[in-house]
Design a protein around this motif. Structure first.
Motif, PDB file in Angstrom:
ATOM      1  N   VAL A  57       0.802  -1.280   0.027  1.00  0.00           N
ATOM      2  CA  VAL A  57       0.034   0.058   0.103  1.00  0.00           C
ATOM      3  C   VAL A  57       1.067   1.167   0.161  1.00  0.00           C
ATOM      4  CG1 VAL A  57      -1.706   1.207   1.446  1.00  0.00           C
ATOM      5  CG2 VAL A  57      -1.882  -0.992   1.132  1.00  0.00           C
ATOM      6  N   THR A  58       1.979   1.411   0.834  1.00  0.00           N
ATOM      7  CA  THR A  58       2.678   2.284   0.823  1.00  0.00           C
ATOM      8  C   THR A  58       3.685   2.851  -0.589  1.00  0.00           C
ATOM      9  OG1 THR A  58       3.135   1.816   3.330  1.00  0.00           O
ATOM     10  CG2 THR A  58       4.821   3.205   2.164  1.00  0.00           C
ATOM     11  N   ILE A  59       3.932   1.651  -1.136  1.00  0.00           N
ATOM     12  CA  ILE A  59       4.834   1.742  -2.329  1.00  0.00           C
ATOM     13  C   ILE A  59       3.617   2.191  -3.406  1.00  0.00           C
ATOM     14  CG2 ILE A  59       5.686   0.546  -4.175  1.00  0.00           C
ATOM     15  CD1 ILE A  59       7.086  -0.892  -2.115  1.00  0.00           C
ATOM     16  N   ALA A  60       2.587   1.672  -3.314  1.00  0.00           N
ATOM     17  CA  ALA A  60       1.397   2.052  -4.461  1.00  0.00           C
ATOM     18  C   ALA A  60       0.911   3.266  -4.451  1.00  0.00           C
ATOM     19  CB  ALA A  60       0.399   0.843  -4.361  1.00  0.00           C
ATOM     20  N   ARG A  61       0.852   3.803  -2.970  1.00  0.00           N
ATOM     21  CA  ARG A  61       0.444   5.186  -3.009  1.00  0.00           C
ATOM     22  C   ARG A  61       1.307   6.372  -3.429  1.00  0.00           C
ATOM     23  NH1 ARG A  61      -3.162   7.529   0.691  1.00  0.00           N
ATOM     24  NH2 ARG A  61      -1.750   9.087   0.899  1.00  0.00           N
ATOM     25  N   SER A  62       2.497   5.686  -3.509  1.00  0.00           N
ATOM     26  CA  SER A  62       3.843   6.635  -3.659  1.00  0.00           C
ATOM     27  C   SER A  62       3.868   6.968  -5.284  1.00  0.00           C
ATOM     28  CB  SER A  62       5.073   6.083  -3.422  1.00  0.00           C
ATOM     29  OG  SER A  62       5.183   5.785  -2.222  1.00  0.00           O
ATOM     30  N   PHE A  63       3.130   6.281  -6.016  1.00  0.00           N
ATOM     31  CA  PHE A  63       3.033   6.550  -7.564  1.00  0.00           C
ATOM     32  C   PHE A  63       2.058   6.871  -8.023  1.00  0.00           C
ATOM     33  CE2 PHE A  63       6.422   3.156  -6.918  1.00  0.00           C
ATOM     34  CZ  PHE A  63       7.342   3.485  -7.814  1.00  0.00           C
ATOM     35  N   PRO A  64       2.083   7.685  -9.242  1.00  0.00           N
ATOM     36  CA  PRO A  64       0.934   8.551  -9.854  1.00  0.00           C
ATOM     37  C   PRO A  64      -0.228   7.303 -10.013  1.00  0.00           C
ATOM     38  CG  PRO A  64       3.007   8.731 -11.254  1.00  0.00           C
ATOM     39  CD  PRO A  64       3.170   7.922  -9.883  1.00  0.00           C
ATOM     40  N   GLY A  65      -1.254   7.803 -10.468  1.00  0.00           N
ATOM     41  CA  GLY A  65      -2.384   6.852 -10.977  1.00  0.00           C
ATOM     42  C   GLY A  65      -3.200   6.502  -9.706  1.00  0.00           C
ATOM     43  N   ILE A  66      -4.175   5.584 -10.130  1.00  0.00           N
ATOM     44  CA  ILE A  66      -5.435   5.089  -9.502  1.00  0.00           C
ATOM     45  C   ILE A  66      -4.908   4.283  -8.130  1.00  0.00           C
ATOM     46  CG2 ILE A  66      -7.596   4.208  -9.178  1.00  0.00           C
ATOM     47  CD1 ILE A  66      -7.833   4.881 -12.304  1.00  0.00           C
ATOM     48  N   MET A  67      -4.730   4.709  -6.686  1.00  0.00           N
ATOM     49  CA  MET A  67      -4.344   3.955  -5.951  1.00  0.00           C
ATOM     50  C   MET A  67      -4.365   2.405  -5.618  1.00  0.00           C
ATOM     51  SD  MET A  67      -4.398   4.559  -1.586  1.00  0.00           S
ATOM     52  CE  MET A  67      -5.834   3.423  -1.358  1.00  0.00           C
ATOM     53  N   VAL A  68      -5.936   2.310  -5.916  1.00  0.00           N
ATOM     54  CA  VAL A  68      -6.363   0.585  -5.923  1.00  0.00           C
ATOM     55  C   VAL A  68      -5.760  -0.094  -6.935  1.00  0.00           C
ATOM     56  CG1 VAL A  68      -8.307   1.171  -4.307  1.00  0.00           C
ATOM     57  CG2 VAL A  68      -8.554   1.218  -7.051  1.00  0.00           C
ATOM     58  N   VAL A  69      -5.789   0.578  -8.230  1.00  0.00           N
ATOM     59  CA  VAL A  69      -5.121  -0.158  -9.377  1.00  0.00           C
ATOM     60  C   VAL A  69      -3.681  -0.284  -9.214  1.00  0.00           C
ATOM     61  CG1 VAL A  69      -4.642  -0.190 -11.780  1.00  0.00           C
ATOM     62  CG2 VAL A  69      -6.860   0.612 -11.090  1.00  0.00           C
ATOM     63  N   ASN A  70      -2.884   0.449  -8.644  1.00  0.00           N
ATOM     64  CA  ASN A  70      -1.513   0.310  -8.053  1.00  0.00           C
ATOM     65  C   ASN A  70      -1.183  -0.852  -7.121  1.00  0.00           C
ATOM     66  OD1 ASN A  70      -0.907   2.517  -9.999  1.00  0.00           O
ATOM     67  ND2 ASN A  70      -0.687   3.945  -8.238  1.00  0.00           N
ATOM     68  N   ILE A  71      -2.158  -0.720  -6.258  1.00  0.00           N
ATOM     69  CA  ILE A  71      -2.067  -1.768  -5.390  1.00  0.00           C
ATOM     70  C   ILE A  71      -2.347  -3.273  -5.917  1.00  0.00           C
ATOM     71  CG2 ILE A  71      -3.205  -2.730  -3.170  1.00  0.00           C
ATOM     72  CD1 ILE A  71      -3.762   0.073  -2.455  1.00  0.00           C
ATOM     73  N   ALA A  72      -3.221  -3.197  -6.734  1.00  0.00           N
ATOM     74  CA  ALA A  72      -3.555  -4.601  -7.512  1.00  0.00           C
ATOM     75  C   ALA A  72      -2.361  -4.913  -8.136  1.00  0.00           C
ATOM     76  CB  ALA A  72      -4.764  -4.394  -8.201  1.00  0.00           C
ATOM     77  N   VAL A  73      -1.757  -4.184  -8.995  1.00  0.00           N
ATOM     78  CA  VAL A  73      -0.696  -4.403  -9.750  1.00  0.00           C
ATOM     79  C   VAL A  73       0.480  -4.917  -8.787  1.00  0.00           C
ATOM     80  CG1 VAL A  73       1.302  -3.623 -11.231  1.00  0.00           C
ATOM     81  CG2 VAL A  73      -0.985  -3.021 -11.699  1.00  0.00           C
ATOM     82  N   MET A  74       0.785  -4.183  -7.701  1.00  0.00           N
ATOM     83  CA  MET A  74       2.008  -4.608  -6.611  1.00  0.00           C
ATOM     84  C   MET A  74       1.585  -5.901  -6.151  1.00  0.00           C
ATOM     85  SD  MET A  74       4.289  -2.244  -6.668  1.00  0.00           S
ATOM     86  CE  MET A  74       5.172  -3.076  -4.854  1.00  0.00           C
ATOM     87  N   LEU A  75       0.298  -6.146  -5.676  1.00  0.00           N
ATOM     88  CA  LEU A  75      -0.101  -7.377  -5.095  1.00  0.00           C
ATOM     89  C   LEU A  75       0.120  -8.501  -6.126  1.00  0.00           C
ATOM     90  CD1 LEU A  75      -1.773  -8.485  -2.440  1.00  0.00           C
ATOM     91  CD2 LEU A  75      -3.510  -8.305  -3.880  1.00  0.00           C
ATOM     92  N   GLY A  76      -0.485  -8.441  -7.211  1.00  0.00           N
ATOM     93  CA  GLY A  76      -0.390  -9.444  -8.286  1.00  0.00           C
ATOM     94  C   GLY A  76       1.016  -9.853  -8.449  1.00  0.00           C
ATOM     95  N   TYR A  77       1.836  -8.765  -8.737  1.00  0.00           N
ATOM     96  CA  TYR A  77       3.331  -9.176  -9.105  1.00  0.00           C
ATOM     97  C   TYR A  77       3.848  -9.756  -7.929  1.00  0.00           C
ATOM     98  CZ  TYR A  77       7.992  -8.381 -10.626  1.00  0.00           C
ATOM     99  OH  TYR A  77       9.368  -8.437 -11.132  1.00  0.00           O
ATOM    100  N   THR A  78       3.650  -9.170  -6.630  1.00  0.00           N
ATOM    101  CA  THR A  78       4.318  -9.985  -5.395  1.00  0.00           C
ATOM    102  C   THR A  78       3.880 -11.396  -5.293  1.00  0.00           C
ATOM    103  OG1 THR A  78       4.160  -7.869  -4.221  1.00  0.00           O
ATOM    104  CG2 THR A  78       4.226 -10.022  -2.963  1.00  0.00           C
ATOM    105  N   LEU A  79       2.544 -11.692  -5.602  1.00  0.00           N
ATOM    106  CA  LEU A  79       2.046 -12.939  -5.473  1.00  0.00           C
ATOM    107  C   LEU A  79       2.348 -13.988  -6.531  1.00  0.00           C
ATOM    108  CD1 LEU A  79      -0.858 -12.322  -2.919  1.00  0.00           C
ATOM    109  CD2 LEU A  79       1.281 -13.016  -2.389  1.00  0.00           C
ATOM    110  N   GLY A  80       2.334 -13.329  -7.811  1.00  0.00           N
ATOM    111  CA  GLY A  80       2.363 -13.954  -8.945  1.00  0.00           C
ATOM    112  C   GLY A  80       3.093 -13.821 -10.204  1.00  0.00           C
ATOM    113  N   GLY A  81       3.829 -12.686 -10.145  1.00  0.00           N
ATOM    114  CA  GLY A  81       4.761 -12.181 -11.206  1.00  0.00           C
ATOM    115  C   GLY A  81       3.788 -11.229 -12.053  1.00  0.00           C
ATOM    116  N   THR A  82       4.497 -10.853 -13.437  1.00  0.00           N
ATOM    117  CA  THR A  82       3.855  -9.895 -14.256  1.00  0.00           C
ATOM    118  C   THR A  82       2.683 -10.281 -14.912  1.00  0.00           C
ATOM    119  OG1 THR A  82       6.129  -9.239 -14.965  1.00  0.00           O
ATOM    120  CG2 THR A  82       4.455  -8.605 -16.399  1.00  0.00           C
TER     121      THR A  82
END
Length: 196
Positions: A57-82
């Motif tokens: 959440v902290t990293i995702a909030r630090s980037f431009p764009g929609i916070m929840v989409v950023n979180i989804a991307v980070m979460l997906g990458y962390t748990l399963g890759g690109t």
């Protein structure tokens, strides 16, 4: 953590479906969605710890764009890759995109509808405790000592004084780096003094 039977779906499919469900049924914006993500991925599935989610959440909030989409991307990458990151972003964004497309098409009629207005009063009121619950859970994980409390207090105060959120994040990171480095240095110095 709730007991849960293992899913027959591959992780990428289960994550995509969970993100679709969260994107479709969670109202109230970013923090209520964070509460649902915590419930699904920390409490029910145990795929993340609270600390890992807080980092995402902290990293995702630090980037431009929609916070929840950023979180989804980070979460997906962390748990399963690109690929999982892309599917989670799609799962999170697609329901809102489809609903907003439909609402936009008939916005004038909906905006004046008294039934819709009454429903929205209740939805807005119901979302507040969900957001507060997410805040309390993240607070317990993020603020563990006086240093964290001081940084959090200043981070709360600075935007009220007109400081940009981006600068607050960088200042918080810098303060954490400096204060934790000083603390580690003192700790090593004390350990070295005891050995003599």
């Amino acid at each position: 953590m709730q007991e849960r039977a293992a899913s027959a779906l591959p992780r990428w499919a289960e994550m995509t479906l969970v993100m679709l469900k969260i994107g479709l049924f969670t109202f109230g914006g970013g923090w209520s969605i964070v509460a649902q993500i915590q419930k699904e991925f920390v409490e029910i599935r145990g795929w993340l710890t609270k600390e890992e989610l807080l980092d995402i959440v902290t990293i995702a909030r630090s980037f431009p764009g929609i916070m929840v989409v950023n979180i989804a991307v980070m979460l997906g990458y962390t748990l399963g890759g690109t690929v999982c990151a892309l599917l989670c972003a799609l799962g999170m964004a697609l329901p809102a995109f489809l609903v907003m497309t439909a609402v936009t098409a008939c916005y004038t009629a909906i905006r004046e509808n008294p039934w819709v207005s009454r429903v929205m009063v209740g939805v807005r009121a119901a979302v507040v405790p969900i957001i507060l619950s997410a805040t309390v859970n993240l607070w317990k994980t993020a603020v563990r000592d006086r240093t964290g409390l001081v940084i959090a207090g200043l981070a709360f105060l600075l935007p009220v004084l007109g400081v940009s959120n981006i600068l607050v994040i960088f200042l918080g990171g810098g303060a954490g780096l400096v204060l934790q480095t000083l603390r580690l240095g003192r700790s090593r110095k004390e350990e070295g003094g005891e050995e003599k």
